[in-house]
Design an enzyme around this catalytic site. Structure first.
Site, PDB file in Angstrom:
ATOM      1  N   TRP A  90      39.062  -3.288  26.556  1.00 62.27           N
ATOM      2  CA  TRP A  90      40.074  -2.677  25.671  1.00 62.27           C
ATOM      3  C   TRP A  90      39.436  -1.900  24.523  1.00 62.27           C
ATOM      4  CZ3 TRP A  90      43.991  -7.301  24.777  1.00 62.27           C
ATOM      5  CH2 TRP A  90      44.530  -7.672  26.017  1.00 62.27           C
ATOM      6  N   GLU A 111      27.579   2.638  34.092  1.00 65.31           N
ATOM      7  CA  GLU A 111      28.517   3.525  33.410  1.00 65.31           C
ATOM      8  C   GLU A 111      27.790   4.779  32.955  1.00 65.31           C
ATOM      9  OE1 GLU A 111      32.065   1.081  31.819  1.00 65.31           O
ATOM     10  OE2 GLU A 111      30.602   1.361  30.242  1.00 65.31           O
ATOM     11  N   SER A 123      36.044   6.668  33.348  1.00 67.55           N
ATOM     12  CA  SER A 123      37.262   7.392  33.738  1.00 67.55           C
ATOM     13  C   SER A 123      37.879   6.896  35.044  1.00 67.55           C
ATOM     14  CB  SER A 123      36.993   8.899  33.782  1.00 67.55           C
ATOM     15  OG  SER A 123      36.633   9.373  32.497  1.00 67.55           O
ATOM     16  N   GLY A 182      40.096   3.251  29.091  1.00 68.97           N
ATOM     17  CA  GLY A 182      41.417   3.797  28.768  1.00 68.97           C
ATOM     18  C   GLY A 182      42.530   3.337  29.700  1.00 68.97           C
TER      19      GLY A 182
HETATM   20  O1  LIG Z   1      33.938   0.022  29.414  1.00 68.80           O
HETATM   21  C1  LIG Z   1      34.553   0.944  29.926  1.00 68.80           C
HETATM   22  C2  LIG Z   1      33.969   2.264  30.032  1.00 68.80           C
HETATM   23  O2  LIG Z   1      33.371   2.648  28.855  1.00 68.80           O
HETATM   24  C3  LIG Z   1      34.849   3.293  30.642  1.00 68.80           C
HETATM   25  O3  LIG Z   1      35.811   3.787  29.751  1.00 68.80           O
HETATM   26  P1  LIG Z   1      36.915   4.816  30.299  1.00 68.80           P
HETATM   27  O4  LIG Z   1      37.529   4.151  31.503  1.00 68.80           O
HETATM   28  O5  LIG Z   1      37.883   4.995  29.178  1.00 68.80           O
HETATM   29  O6  LIG Z   1      36.177   6.063  30.694  1.00 68.80           O
END
Ligand SMILES: O=C[C@H](O)COP(=O)(O)O
Length: 258
Positions: free
Chosen positions: A12, A173, A219, A241
């Site tokens: 989150w 990531e 993403s 997100g």
């Molecule tokens: O921890 C989650 C990641 O940083 C991905 O974030 P995102 O899904 O908003 O791109």
């Protein structure tokens, strides 16, 4: 044939206060069924201040959803203003803790050495680290994503024994794909996740490497998760997100229905 249960974890970040957290977890609990939990492990990583509320809800309603923290101190107690320790997280029955998220590395100067100390702190207190690794855009443009990411992996795991590493989660990531709407292609994700598994086999053993879950993050949405999950070395996702929208997160958990 893999026996790894996919792990879909919603990070989150700095969103949702403790009241919003309760409402959000209630929505997830209402939507998710035993069939979902049989197929996929589902976890949320709320801000620290939400954890007690989430724990109370999960315990009280005997929910199958897991939860964890977004960071952990390398130290167990003492004069470390603002830090949260492993014993505190363990008392809150956190299953997971993210370590070395790119936002921690970028905005808080967390080096591989610090991440390594945090991985060890998590294991010391029975919490499973989700060790985050991944390259920035400059590294990707130079075609160095595999060596760069493996070097972060090596640093994060330095001196961590096999009996701990076999339960770790690694999140790949690529920083250029985080919160940008720019998703790595399934082949991009597989290239690095496969290399991570290969490295674990070199450092430890193939048997251990085959047990470790490797997530993709960056993403992720309901519309792109199925193709990413079709890759042999991707065992789940760390979702930012899209995890803030309960319906969308549930759709991601149900990636097999896409
Ligand atoms: O921890 C989650 C990641 O940083 C991905 O974030 P995102 O899904 O908003 O791109």
């Amino acid at each position: 044939m893999t026996t790894r249960t996919p792990l879909m974890a919603g990070n989150w970040k700095m969103n949702l206060n403790h009241l919003e957290a309760i409402a959000h977890v209630q929505k997830l609990a209402f939507a998710l069924t035993d069939k979902d939990y049989d197929a996929v492990e589902v976890a949320v990583l709320p801000p620290f201040v939400d954890l007690r509320s989430v724990q109370t809800l999960v315990d009280g309603d005997k929910l199958k959803i897991k939860y964890g923290a977004q960071d952990i101190s390398a130290h167990d107690s003492g004069a470390y203003t603002g830090e949260i320790s492993g014993p505190m997280l363990s008392k809150l029955k956190c299953t997971y803790v993210a370590v070395g998220h790119s936002e921690r590395r970028q905005y808080h100067g967390e080096s591989d050495e610090i991440c390594n100390a945090k991985v060890k702190a998590a294991f010391r207190h029975g919490i499973t680290p989700i060790l985050c690794v991944g390259e920035g855009l400059d590294v990707r443009k130079a075609g160095q994503q595999v060596p760069y990411t493996l070097s972060q992996l090596d640093g994060g795991l330095e001196g961590v024994p096999a009996d701990q590493v076999e339960s770790i989660v690694i999140a790949y990531e690529p920083v250029w794909a985080i919160g940008t709407g720019e998703v790595a292609t399934p082949d991009d994700a597989q290239e690095v996740c496969g290399a991570i598994r290969g490295r674990l086999a070199e450092l430890y053993s193939q048997e251990l490497a085959d047990k470790v879950r490797i997530q993709y993050g960056g993403s992720v949405k309901s519309g792109n998760i199925a193709a990413i999950m079709a890759q042999p070395d991707v065992d789940g996702a760390l979702i930012g997100g899209a995890a803030l929208d309960a319906e969308e997160f549930v759709k991601i958990v149900r990636f097999r229905d896409q």
